[in-house]
Every structure is written in C-alpha cells, then in structure tokens.
Design a protein around this motif. Structure first.
Motif, PDB file in Angstrom:
ATOM      1  N   ARG A  83       0.952  -1.151  -0.058  1.00  0.00           N
ATOM      2  CA  ARG A  83       0.264  -0.045  -0.119  1.00  0.00           C
ATOM      3  C   ARG A  83       0.757   1.185   0.027  1.00  0.00           C
ATOM      4  N   PRO A 116      -5.956  -3.307  -7.453  1.00  0.00           N
ATOM      5  CA  PRO A 116      -7.280  -3.008  -6.449  1.00  0.00           C
ATOM      6  C   PRO A 116      -8.410  -3.833  -6.613  1.00  0.00           C
ATOM      7  N   GLY A 157     -14.323  -9.117  -0.738  1.00  0.00           N
ATOM      8  CA  GLY A 157     -15.076  -8.130   0.040  1.00  0.00           C
ATOM      9  C   GLY A 157     -16.421  -8.191   0.210  1.00  0.00           C
ATOM     10  N   LEU A 164     -17.892 -10.995   2.073  1.00  0.00           N
ATOM     11  CA  LEU A 164     -18.032 -10.796   3.460  1.00  0.00           C
ATOM     12  C   LEU A 164     -19.134  -9.773   4.009  1.00  0.00           C
ATOM     13  N   ARG A 207     -22.008 -10.023   6.455  1.00  0.00           N
ATOM     14  CA  ARG A 207     -22.295  -9.277   7.615  1.00  0.00           C
ATOM     15  C   ARG A 207     -23.564  -8.317   7.550  1.00  0.00           C
ATOM     16  N   ASN A 239     -16.335 -10.450  11.419  1.00  0.00           N
ATOM     17  CA  ASN A 239     -15.847  -8.957  11.476  1.00  0.00           C
ATOM     18  C   ASN A 239     -14.387  -8.646  11.255  1.00  0.00           C
ATOM     19  N   ALA A 275     -12.153 -10.364   9.562  1.00  0.00           N
ATOM     20  CA  ALA A 275     -11.689 -10.361   8.266  1.00  0.00           C
ATOM     21  C   ALA A 275     -12.332  -9.190   7.310  1.00  0.00           C
ATOM     22  N   GLY A 276     -13.767  -9.055   7.526  1.00  0.00           N
ATOM     23  CA  GLY A 276     -14.403  -7.960   6.936  1.00  0.00           C
ATOM     24  C   GLY A 276     -13.618  -6.622   6.957  1.00  0.00           C
ATOM     25  N   ASP A 277     -13.311  -6.509   8.091  1.00  0.00           N
ATOM     26  CA  ASP A 277     -12.597  -5.129   8.276  1.00  0.00           C
ATOM     27  C   ASP A 277     -11.245  -4.960   7.563  1.00  0.00           C
ATOM     28  N   TRP A 278     -10.506  -6.202   7.368  1.00  0.00           N
ATOM     29  CA  TRP A 278      -9.248  -6.292   6.897  1.00  0.00           C
ATOM     30  C   TRP A 278      -9.546  -5.894   5.481  1.00  0.00           C
ATOM     31  N   LEU A 279     -10.416  -6.387   4.871  1.00  0.00           N
ATOM     32  CA  LEU A 279     -10.721  -6.404   3.306  1.00  0.00           C
ATOM     33  C   LEU A 279     -11.340  -5.011   3.110  1.00  0.00           C
ATOM     34  N   GLN A 280     -12.147  -4.561   3.826  1.00  0.00           N
ATOM     35  CA  GLN A 280     -12.875  -2.976   3.692  1.00  0.00           C
ATOM     36  C   GLN A 280     -11.640  -2.001   3.890  1.00  0.00           C
ATOM     37  N   ASN A 281     -10.864  -2.188   4.887  1.00  0.00           N
ATOM     38  CA  ASN A 281      -9.647  -1.363   4.904  1.00  0.00           C
ATOM     39  C   ASN A 281      -8.956  -1.442   3.668  1.00  0.00           C
ATOM     40  N   HIS A 282      -8.356  -2.688   3.261  1.00  0.00           N
ATOM     41  CA  HIS A 282      -7.661  -2.767   1.918  1.00  0.00           C
ATOM     42  C   HIS A 282      -8.165  -1.984   0.667  1.00  0.00           C
ATOM     43  N   ARG A 283      -9.609  -2.193   0.905  1.00  0.00           N
ATOM     44  CA  ARG A 283     -10.272  -1.707  -0.519  1.00  0.00           C
ATOM     45  C   ARG A 283     -10.619   0.060  -0.255  1.00  0.00           C
ATOM     46  N   PHE A 331      -8.561   2.023   1.342  1.00  0.00           N
ATOM     47  CA  PHE A 331      -7.053   2.433   1.110  1.00  0.00           C
ATOM     48  C   PHE A 331      -7.202   2.542  -0.567  1.00  0.00           C
ATOM     49  N   TRP A 332      -7.561   1.783  -1.299  1.00  0.00           N
ATOM     50  CA  TRP A 332      -7.446   1.915  -2.814  1.00  0.00           C
ATOM     51  C   TRP A 332      -8.447   2.597  -3.160  1.00  0.00           C
TER      52      TRP A 332
END
Lengths: 114, 114
Positions: A25, A73, A80, A83, A87, B77, B79-87, B89-90
């Motif tokens: 990143r 990206p 995503g 998940l 959720r 949660n 895992a979802g947060d990790w991916l959401q964070n990753h996305r 960012f992008w």
DNA sequence: CGCATAGTTAACTAAGTCGTTAACTATGTA
DNA sequence: TACATAGTTAACGACTTAGTTAACTATGCG
C-alpha cells in the motif's frame, strides 16, 4: 464458479501474504525489498508473490533485473463483497431481533427472563 | 497476533464451507440437513463444520441426537474489516490518482501517451 | 571477460487438507 | 432387547502447502 473466491481467500489466509499486501500500500516494491521484513528465504517470498499474483491481488513489471510489484485494487472486491454481504445479512437480522425484543417488552411489561 | 485472520480466511477458502454459511442464513440446521445439497459424505461435512466452528464462524447446540448449527455473526468482522480497509485504501488512492490525472490534463492539453 | 546482484526453479522434507470407507458412540423407539 | 437414526472418530490415500538449500538464469558493471 467459485474458484476466484477460493483462490482469493486462501491467498489471504497466510500472514506473510497479507503483510506483503499491506506493505504494497506504501507503493511499488521489488522482491528483495518485500522479503526484508520476514525471517524468510527469498524463494519462499518468491512463491508467496506467485500465489498473490495467481489470485490477481498483485501484478509485476519486470524492469531489468528488478521485478517491480504493485497491488491490483479490483482483485479483493469479490471477497470483500461476499463478507460484506454476510455481515449485512446479520446486521439486518439483528435489527429485526431488536425490533422483536422491543415489541415483546412493550407487549408484556416485565418478567421475561433468560 | 494474526492467527484469527488466518483461520477465518482459510475457513472461507472452501466453497462448501461458504455454502454452508450461506445456507445457515436461512436459520439453524442440523448436520444431515446441511449435508444434503452436496455430493459429499457425512464425515466430510462433519469436518467442514468443525473447521467453521474452529474459526468461530458457527456454533452448535446438541439436542438429543441432533446437533443444531447456527451462525455466529461477529466472527466475520475482523476479516471483513481487513478487506474493507484494504479496499478503502485503494479508493482513496484512486481518488488521488484521478485528481492527479485531472491536473495533468489541465496543465498540458493533449498528447500524453502510454 | 569476471563478478556481483535480482530473482526463479529444482529437489527435498514436514505438515496440512480433503475426500473416502469402516467402525464407533449416543440417542430414540418398537 | 433389538434396531434405526444422528453424528463423530479412525485410518487411509492423493494432493497441496510452506519452508529449506543448491543450482540456475538474467542483468548490470568494473
């Protein structure tokens, strides 16, 4: 039909690979640079990168001896979404449950235990 | 520190396990019921369920002979947060890139190829 | 050329995954 | 008791994963 999710999730299942994604990143990086933070041989990193590449999560540009790696990206979107969907379903259900409990409390003011 | 994400993502990496999670959105179900949609033996499903349970994604209540399985909402949660964070960012980066390209176009009206 | 650097491929080991069938435990029921 | 149902555990085989070291390819540089 599910192969993309399979490879994405299993690529994300290894801490070193998630760390590499996080590292990227900050910008593009070549293989040796990516390998530095881990007590791991270069061949090991090389194959982690190949897994990430196979999942479409990163791409590389070869420039002379240097393989410059970068994030892709869109790759994480499907996972995503899955998940998020999972959720969202649950927050919906919990809202319904909250409403239900609310209604119960209103209907019979008092003693509902357990 | 990362073990939870490891187990969550690798639990999600198998199509049968994701399908089971989806199936459980419709409500609780016992093992045999969960096994029906797949051309798979009961022991195979039994272990998939154990993987999901190990990841905390489901829980079960034993009632006589029946093991009633249900979703555990909070488990996804992290895992979802990790991916959401990753996305997230992008999308941020892409916004910046859009701005940058926009600025380039304004500065030098025309011929920037490659 | 000769040598260093960047990275991959090969060969191997140890361990984990995913499916099977067979055998087992536990509960319900006649 | 005897039998069926619900589910797990055990043992096995085929395959994959994740790491190692050693050897290789390819580029850059004196």
């Amino acid at each position: 039909m599910y192969e993309q999710l399979d490879t994405t999730f299993s690529a994300l299942a290894h801490p070193a690979r998630r760390a590499i994604l996080t590292q990227l990143r900050a910008g593009e990086a070549n293989v040796t640079t990516l390998a530095e933070p881990y007590g791991m041989s270069l061949p090991a990193i090389s194959r982690h990168l190949k897994v990430l590449e196979g999942a479409g999560l990163i791409a590389r540009t070869v420039n002379g001896r240097f393989h410059r790696c970068r994030l892709v990206p869109e790759a994480a979107n499907e996972a995503g979404d899955w998940l998020q969907n999972h959720r969202r379903f649950w927050t919906d259900r919990l809202d319904s449950l909250a409403d239900y409990v609310d209604k119960l409390n209103k209907d019979s003011q008092g003693d509902n235990d357990e």
